[in-house]
Design a protein around this motif. Structure first.
Motif, PDB file in Angstrom:
ATOM      1  N   GLY A 202       0.835  -1.194   0.000  1.00 36.01           N
ATOM      2  CA  GLY A 202       0.000   0.000   0.000  1.00 36.01           C
ATOM      3  C   GLY A 202       0.863   1.233   0.000  1.00 36.01           C
ATOM      4  N   ILE A 203       0.409   2.281   0.702  1.00 34.61           N
ATOM      5  CA  ILE A 203       1.199   3.526   0.775  1.00 34.61           C
ATOM      6  C   ILE A 203       1.965   3.627   2.089  1.00 34.61           C
ATOM      7  CG2 ILE A 203      -0.219   4.772  -0.874  1.00 34.61           C
ATOM      8  CD1 ILE A 203      -0.520   5.552   2.851  1.00 34.61           C
ATOM      9  N   GLY A 204       1.916   2.570   2.919  1.00 34.93           N
ATOM     10  CA  GLY A 204       2.715   2.536   4.133  1.00 34.93           C
ATOM     11  C   GLY A 204       2.045   3.177   5.317  1.00 34.93           C
ATOM     12  N   GLY A 205       2.861   3.570   6.271  1.00 33.78           N
ATOM     13  CA  GLY A 205       2.428   4.107   7.548  1.00 33.78           C
ATOM     14  C   GLY A 205       3.621   4.048   8.469  1.00 33.78           C
ATOM     15  N   ILE A 206       3.500   3.335   9.585  1.00 33.89           N
ATOM     16  CA  ILE A 206       4.650   3.066  10.454  1.00 33.89           C
ATOM     17  C   ILE A 206       4.610   1.607  10.880  1.00 33.89           C
ATOM     18  CG2 ILE A 206       4.889   5.430  11.319  1.00 33.89           C
ATOM     19  CD1 ILE A 206       3.570   4.476  13.946  1.00 33.89           C
ATOM     20  N   PHE A 207       5.786   1.075  11.159  1.00 38.29           N
ATOM     21  CA  PHE A 207       5.927  -0.283  11.681  1.00 38.29           C
ATOM     22  C   PHE A 207       7.088  -0.273  12.658  1.00 38.29           C
ATOM     23  CE2 PHE A 207       7.893  -4.493  11.671  1.00 38.29           C
ATOM     24  CZ  PHE A 207       6.811  -5.313  11.919  1.00 38.29           C
ATOM     25  N   TYR A 208       6.894  -0.871  13.837  1.00 42.31           N
ATOM     26  CA  TYR A 208       7.972  -0.964  14.813  1.00 42.31           C
ATOM     27  C   TYR A 208       7.852  -2.276  15.568  1.00 42.31           C
ATOM     28  CZ  TYR A 208       4.378   0.697  18.151  1.00 42.31           C
ATOM     29  OH  TYR A 208       3.243   0.846  18.921  1.00 42.31           O
ATOM     30  N   ASP A 209       8.986  -2.765  16.030  1.00 37.43           N
ATOM     31  CA  ASP A 209       8.997  -4.011  16.788  1.00 37.43           C
ATOM     32  C   ASP A 209      10.149  -3.947  17.784  1.00 37.43           C
ATOM     33  OD1 ASP A 209       8.144  -6.461  17.625  1.00 37.43           O
ATOM     34  OD2 ASP A 209       8.935  -7.584  15.922  1.00 37.43           O
ATOM     35  N   ARG A 210       9.999  -4.714  18.870  1.00 32.85           N
ATOM     36  CA  ARG A 210      11.017  -4.755  19.929  1.00 32.85           C
ATOM     37  C   ARG A 210      11.420  -3.342  20.356  1.00 32.85           C
ATOM     38  NH1 ARG A 210      14.343 -10.108  17.652  1.00 32.85           N
ATOM     39  NH2 ARG A 210      12.478 -11.402  17.610  1.00 32.85           N
ATOM     40  N   HIS A 211      10.375  -2.509  20.486  1.00 32.94           N
ATOM     41  CA  HIS A 211      10.564  -1.112  20.874  1.00 32.94           C
ATOM     42  C   HIS A 211      10.688  -1.048  22.394  1.00 32.94           C
ATOM     43  CE1 HIS A 211       9.901   3.301  20.639  1.00 32.94           C
ATOM     44  NE2 HIS A 211       9.331   3.110  21.818  1.00 32.94           N
ATOM     45  N   ASN A 212      11.866  -0.702  22.864  1.00 30.50           N
ATOM     46  CA  ASN A 212      12.131  -0.659  24.302  1.00 30.50           C
ATOM     47  C   ASN A 212      13.201   0.386  24.567  1.00 30.50           C
ATOM     48  OD1 ASN A 212      12.608  -1.072  27.005  1.00 30.50           O
ATOM     49  ND2 ASN A 212      13.524  -3.104  26.776  1.00 30.50           N
ATOM     50  N   THR A 213      12.762   1.557  25.016  1.00 31.09           N
ATOM     51  CA  THR A 213      13.701   2.626  25.340  1.00 31.09           C
ATOM     52  C   THR A 213      14.301   2.457  26.729  1.00 31.09           C
ATOM     53  OG1 THR A 213      12.000   4.046  26.322  1.00 31.09           O
ATOM     54  CG2 THR A 213      12.358   4.227  23.923  1.00 31.09           C
ATOM     55  N   GLY A 214      13.784   1.483  27.495  1.00 35.34           N
ATOM     56  CA  GLY A 214      14.162   1.344  28.892  1.00 35.34           C
ATOM     57  C   GLY A 214      13.197   2.044  29.833  1.00 35.34           C
ATOM     58  N   ASP A 215      12.213   2.763  29.271  1.00 33.91           N
ATOM     59  CA  ASP A 215      11.211   3.476  30.058  1.00 33.91           C
ATOM     60  C   ASP A 215       9.837   2.956  29.649  1.00 33.91           C
ATOM     61  OD1 ASP A 215       9.335   5.266  31.111  1.00 33.91           O
ATOM     62  OD2 ASP A 215      10.645   6.998  30.865  1.00 33.91           O
ATOM     63  N   PHE A 216       9.278   2.070  30.450  1.00 36.30           N
ATOM     64  CA  PHE A 216       7.994   1.456  30.114  1.00 36.30           C
ATOM     65  C   PHE A 216       6.914   2.506  29.924  1.00 36.30           C
ATOM     66  CE2 PHE A 216       3.790   0.133  31.597  1.00 36.30           C
ATOM     67  CZ  PHE A 216       3.515  -0.912  30.720  1.00 36.30           C
ATOM     68  N   GLU A 217       6.843   3.504  30.799  1.00 36.39           N
ATOM     69  CA  GLU A 217       5.764   4.484  30.718  1.00 36.39           C
ATOM     70  C   GLU A 217       5.811   5.250  29.402  1.00 36.39           C
ATOM     71  OE1 GLU A 217       3.292   4.499  32.623  1.00 36.39           O
ATOM     72  OE2 GLU A 217       4.076   3.175  34.184  1.00 36.39           O
ATOM     73  N   THR A 218       7.012   5.627  28.957  1.00 38.83           N
ATOM     74  CA  THR A 218       7.142   6.331  27.685  1.00 38.83           C
ATOM     75  C   THR A 218       6.727   5.441  26.528  1.00 38.83           C
ATOM     76  OG1 THR A 218       8.891   7.792  28.486  1.00 38.83           O
ATOM     77  CG2 THR A 218       8.791   7.422  26.105  1.00 38.83           C
ATOM     78  N   ASP A 219       7.178   4.194  26.553  1.00 41.67           N
ATOM     79  CA  ASP A 219       6.874   3.285  25.452  1.00 41.67           C
ATOM     80  C   ASP A 219       5.387   2.938  25.411  1.00 41.67           C
ATOM     81  OD1 ASP A 219       9.553   3.376  24.905  1.00 41.67           O
ATOM     82  OD2 ASP A 219      10.005   1.462  25.881  1.00 41.67           O
ATOM     83  N   PHE A 220       4.773   2.799  26.574  1.00 40.91           N
ATOM     84  CA  PHE A 220       3.339   2.528  26.635  1.00 40.91           C
ATOM     85  C   PHE A 220       2.562   3.747  26.131  1.00 40.91           C
ATOM     86  CE2 PHE A 220      -0.384   1.366  29.685  1.00 40.91           C
ATOM     87  CZ  PHE A 220      -1.095   0.809  28.634  1.00 40.91           C
ATOM     88  N   ALA A 221       3.005   4.943  26.519  1.00 40.00           N
ATOM     89  CA  ALA A 221       2.342   6.162  26.050  1.00 40.00           C
ATOM     90  C   ALA A 221       2.444   6.295  24.534  1.00 40.00           C
ATOM     91  CB  ALA A 221       2.947   7.381  26.731  1.00 40.00           C
ATOM     92  N   PHE A 222       3.599   5.937  23.975  1.00 36.40           N
ATOM     93  CA  PHE A 222       3.766   5.977  22.523  1.00 36.40           C
ATOM     94  C   PHE A 222       2.815   5.009  21.835  1.00 36.40           C
ATOM     95  CE2 PHE A 222       6.142   3.871  18.953  1.00 36.40           C
ATOM     96  CZ  PHE A 222       5.821   4.818  17.988  1.00 36.40           C
ATOM     97  N   THR A 223       2.714   3.805  22.345  1.00 38.15           N
ATOM     98  CA  THR A 223       1.817   2.822  21.738  1.00 38.15           C
ATOM     99  C   THR A 223       0.363   3.280  21.834  1.00 38.15           C
ATOM    100  OG1 THR A 223       3.293   0.929  21.964  1.00 38.15           O
ATOM    101  CG2 THR A 223       0.941   0.464  22.039  1.00 38.15           C
ATOM    102  N   ARG A 224       0.001   3.903  22.943  1.00 32.58           N
ATOM    103  CA  ARG A 224      -1.352   4.464  23.042  1.00 32.58           C
ATOM    104  C   ARG A 224      -1.553   5.567  22.012  1.00 32.58           C
ATOM    105  NH1 ARG A 224      -0.091   4.518  28.641  1.00 32.58           N
ATOM    106  NH2 ARG A 224      -0.227   6.788  28.713  1.00 32.58           N
ATOM    107  N   ALA A 225      -0.539   6.385  21.792  1.00 28.23           N
ATOM    108  CA  ALA A 225      -0.642   7.476  20.816  1.00 28.23           C
ATOM    109  C   ALA A 225      -0.873   6.942  19.412  1.00 28.23           C
ATOM    110  CB  ALA A 225       0.616   8.344  20.858  1.00 28.23           C
ATOM    111  N   VAL A 226      -0.248   5.817  19.084  1.00 30.09           N
ATOM    112  CA  VAL A 226      -0.466   5.204  17.770  1.00 30.09           C
ATOM    113  C   VAL A 226      -1.925   4.773  17.631  1.00 30.09           C
ATOM    114  CG1 VAL A 226       0.126   3.247  16.277  1.00 30.09           C
ATOM    115  CG2 VAL A 226       1.933   4.485  17.503  1.00 30.09           C
TER     116      VAL A 226
END
Length: 296
Positions: A202-226
């Motif tokens: 298709g025309i794409g979007g975003i794809f991410y895997d094994r996303h771990n900055t070391g800060d669960f709250e930030t990573d969870f907030a990012f996933t909620r934003a998606v």
């Protein structure tokens, strides 16, 4: 039958439960919005009664857990599936060898939401979105969203739908790190490519895997934003396109393009392979298949 694995620490189980609860809330809101779009569809183009989701709970055959599959066959959406799942289980030796943190202990917990929407109208793009939390001895998030217009005239990166969708994904990424969107957009373009066809799905979007900055709250907030970005942008695209008439030639082009979708999901999609190998629900895993398709 594999037994549930009680070896992961309580804080990991608590994080999984938070992710599970949020994914289930997002599922309910997405289903409600898709039903609103069913109600709004112009009857001159969509004469049947508006569709409603059928929610089908299921239980894992291995480990502990299950989920709820949301299935809709409507007048605007020929097929839509919005599914959640969660598990406490153990990877097989084959899968454990591929998973970070599972080489010594194959125990894992997971939670996810996954959706696919195949509209009736060739003018309305197909869309896919999923996000998930998975933890072995290591934890990470993964997922993304991508848009698949059915007609060649809409498949340019400069088309209105593409620009709107990419802008929404960028807005989800940028508050966390301005480097994430170009990185995850490029990953999406690479992932959703059909090498045997030499073309993107298709025309794409975003794809991410094994996303771990070391800060669960930030990573969870990012996933909620998606998830929130998807819930905002896709209904806008549907409302923009659903009143446009289409031709028999448009429908024929749509069915051929859906064939590309089938080819990707059965040959290359990691989520399909993971779900089948990890004891997921076959009905929800394969609900990404279009209801009608054609190969010329």
């Amino acid at each position: 039958m594999s037994e549930p694995a009680p070896t992961l620490p309580p804080e990991i189980l608590a994080r999984r439960d938070r992710a599970k609860a949020w994914f289930e809330d997002l599922q309910a809101r997405i289903c409600a919005e898709l039903e609103r779009l069913e109600d709004e569809a112009p009857p001159e183009l969509y004469p049947d009664a508006p569709g409603r989701f059928e929610m089908r709970p299921w239980t894992r055959e291995t480990g502990v857990g299950g989920g709820t599959g949301g299935h809709l066959k409507g007048r605007l959406f020929e097929k839509a599936g919005v599914h959640t799942s969660a598990a406490t289980a153990r990877f097989s030796p084959e899968m454990a060898a591929q998973m970070p943190g599972a080489d010594k202990d194959p125990s894992y917990v997971s939670a996810s939401i996954s959706l696919i929407v195949h509209p009736v109208s060739p003018r309305v793009p197909t869309v896919h979105m999923n996000t998930r939390f998975l933890s072995t001895a290591e934890s990470w998030f993964g997922g993304g969203a991508d848009l698949t217009p059915m007609l060649d005239e809409q498949r340019s990166q400069d088309a209105d739908d593409a620009k709107l969708f990419h802008a929404a994904m960028k807005a989800a990424c940028d508050p966390f790190d301005p480097e994430w969107h170009p990185r995850y957009k490029a990953w999406c373009d690479e992932y959703f490519f059909l090498p045997h066809r030499g073309e993107p799905r298709g025309i794409g979007g975003i794809f991410y895997d094994r996303h771990n900055t070391g800060d669960f709250e930030t990573d969870f907030a990012f996933t909620r934003a998606v998830g929130e970005a998807f819930l905002d942008v896709y209904p806008k695209i549907v409302r923009h396109r659903m009143s446009e008439p289409w031709t028999d030639a448009d429908r024929a082009e749509q069915l051929v393009r859906r064939g590309r979708y089938v080819e990707f999901n059965l040959l290359y999609d990691r989520g399909t392979m993971f779900g089948l190998k990890a004891g997921g629900n076959i009905e929800t895993i394969l609900s990404s298949m279009p209801p009608l398709v054609a190969w010329p």
